[in-house]
Design an enzyme around this catalytic site. Sequence first.
Site, PDB file in Angstrom:
ATOM      1  N   ASP A   1       0.864  -1.118  -0.223  1.00 19.05           N
ATOM      2  CA  ASP A   1       0.179   0.273   0.263  1.00 19.05           C
ATOM      3  C   ASP A   1       0.942   1.463  -0.153  1.00 19.05           C
ATOM      4  O   ASP A   1       2.087   1.042  -0.649  1.00 19.05           O
ATOM      5  CB  ASP A   1      -0.906  -0.525   1.099  1.00 19.05           C
ATOM      6  CG  ASP A   1      -2.378   0.879   1.060  1.00 19.05           C
ATOM      7  OD1 ASP A   1      -1.815   1.949   0.353  1.00 19.05           O
ATOM      8  OD2 ASP A   1      -3.410   0.019   1.351  1.00 19.05           O
TER       9      ASP A   1
ATOM     10  N   HIS B   1       1.633   2.098  -3.494  1.00 16.45           N
ATOM     11  CA  HIS B   1       1.059   2.877  -3.751  1.00 16.45           C
ATOM     12  C   HIS B   1       1.614   4.346  -3.542  1.00 16.45           C
ATOM     13  O   HIS B   1       1.097   4.941  -3.687  1.00 16.45           O
ATOM     14  CB  HIS B   1      -0.107   2.664  -3.344  1.00 16.45           C
ATOM     15  CG  HIS B   1      -0.577   1.625  -3.277  1.00 16.45           C
ATOM     16  ND1 HIS B   1      -2.667   1.052  -2.740  1.00 16.45           N
ATOM     17  CD2 HIS B   1      -0.682   0.412  -3.750  1.00 16.45           C
ATOM     18  CE1 HIS B   1      -2.786  -0.007  -3.491  1.00 16.45           C
ATOM     19  NE2 HIS B   1      -1.605   0.108  -4.041  1.00 16.45           N
TER      20      HIS B   1
END
Length: 385
Positions: A215, A238
């Site tokens: 993430d 991310h």
Amino acid sequence: MQSLITCTLIIALISTCFGSYDTSCNVIDFGAVGDGKTDDSAAFLKAWESSCGAEGTPTLLIPPNYVFLFSALILKGPCKATTILIKLEGKIVAPTKYSWVDNNNENSLIVITKVDRLTVDGTEGLIDGFGSSWWPCKSCPRPSILIFQYCNNLTVHDFTVSNSPKSHIHVHGCENATFSRINVTAPADSPNTDGIDVTFSKNILIQDSYMQTGDDCIAISGGSSSVNVTGIACGPGHGISIGSLGKRNDTVEGIHVRNCSLTKTKYGARIKTFPVGIGCAKQITFEDITLVETRYPIFIDKNYDSYPSTNEEVEVSGVTFRGFQGTSFDGKAITLDCGESGCYDIVLDQINIVSSLPAKPACCSCNNAHGTVTSTVPNCSCLLS
Ligand SMILES: *[C@@H]1O[C@H](CO)[C@@H](O)[C@H](O)[C@H]1NC(C)=O
Ligand SMILES: *[C@@H]1O[C@H](CO)[C@@H](O)[C@H](O)[C@H]1NC(C)=O
Ligand SMILES: *[C@@H]1O[C@H](CO)[C@@H](O)[C@H](O)[C@H]1NC(C)=O
Ligand SMILES: *[C@@H]1O[C@H](CO)[C@@H](O)[C@H](O)[C@H]1NC(C)=O
Ligand SMILES: *[C@@H]1O[C@H](CO)[C@@H](O)[C@H](O)[C@H]1NC(C)=O
Ligand SMILES: *[C@@H]1O[C@H](CO)[C@@H](O)[C@H](O)[C@H]1NC(C)=O
Ligand SMILES: *[C@@H]1O[C@H](CO)[C@@H](O)[C@H](O)[C@H]1NC(C)=O
């Protein structure tokens, strides 16, 4: 009791011998076993209480060549000590999902709370969160590995942490904290394994670190200001995010992200807000960013998820993207989706992003984005003045 006496004796001895207050509390002297099977929480807690209660500049030593298992650990301040050093030279492992003990609802394996002037030196040490037993259950309330809450004048350096069930390090309510040379490693498909989450904190510096996660490498959210991020190699992951914002009254301002590389990340420099919500993101700069096949290198997303709230929108203004070089995975180089209320004072400058897929040339898409664009490829003529 035995161990308390031991530490007291050590303190007495050292202060007698050297006339100083330097105390070293080794968790082994407090009964920690370090065989990777025994729960060492109680021994760590005792060693912590001795360090925290000592005067001067005590060191809590977690020695090399041991593997310590915790069920849950809360290290509480305020402490009597002037400064405290935690030296992590050994390895700490989390229990699997099946033997996890809810840490007083704190939702983190290790909670460090209200400890001022703490330094954590993790050179040679390691914390492994064994997240693989948790990741299959995305809806389970998964814990993070380490939370620092209300810790001022904090320094964390040379620290390696991997495979958290959820985020790796959470910084909440802290003022003046520096994180240097932090290595975070988790698989690209592990859910919500953010590297460092910053909430309600100010004067934070995160530098010279490697983050490979499933993430956000770094996420800066509600209530945070004056946060600098520099020298981060992120990917997979991310990218570096502001938000999500808007669930509460979320304000984020004065964020400076510089000299970072984003390699095969899903997002690059991102601001995400729920479509309705209160708060603002302002004075945000991302500069000198190197991209390798990032899917959404520059992304303002005011339609993140859906969350029922007020009819207000989070305000996004004063956001600069400067000095971006490299490749986007496909055409989606710059996406500025600013919802009904728009975003203002967006600056795009010295950007050169090319698509790694020749059939899908890099492009820029805007929805209600206002600002100025100079020396930018793709040209972003959709930006409104
Ligand atoms: C921040 O914390 C560090 C480490 O405790 C300290 O040396 C420094 O003086 C602090 N800076 C400010 C501005 O408080
Ligand atoms: C943090 O460090 C600064 C500078 O040394 C000092 O003025 C301040 O009192 C410290 N804050 C805490 C909570 O220790
Ligand atoms: C941190 O990660 C980088 C890149 O993966 C690696 O070169 C470095 O040795 C790591 N540092 C530590 C202390 O593990
Ligand atoms: C962040 O960077 C700015 C500009 O370089 C500097 O003035 C500020 O002191 C830095 N703050 C922190 C917390 O590192
Ligand atoms: C950028 O970050 C890298 C990695 O930490 C560092 O080696 C380099 O000196 C930094 N460059 C600048 C200009 O700050
Ligand atoms: C949100 O927080 C800001 C800053 O703390 C405050 O000025 C503002 O009034 C708050 N807005 C609402 C609707 O609570
Ligand atoms: C901007 O790019 C678009 C295609 O992405 C192109 O059609 C347009 O001519 C360009 N405008 C300028 C001023 O270069």
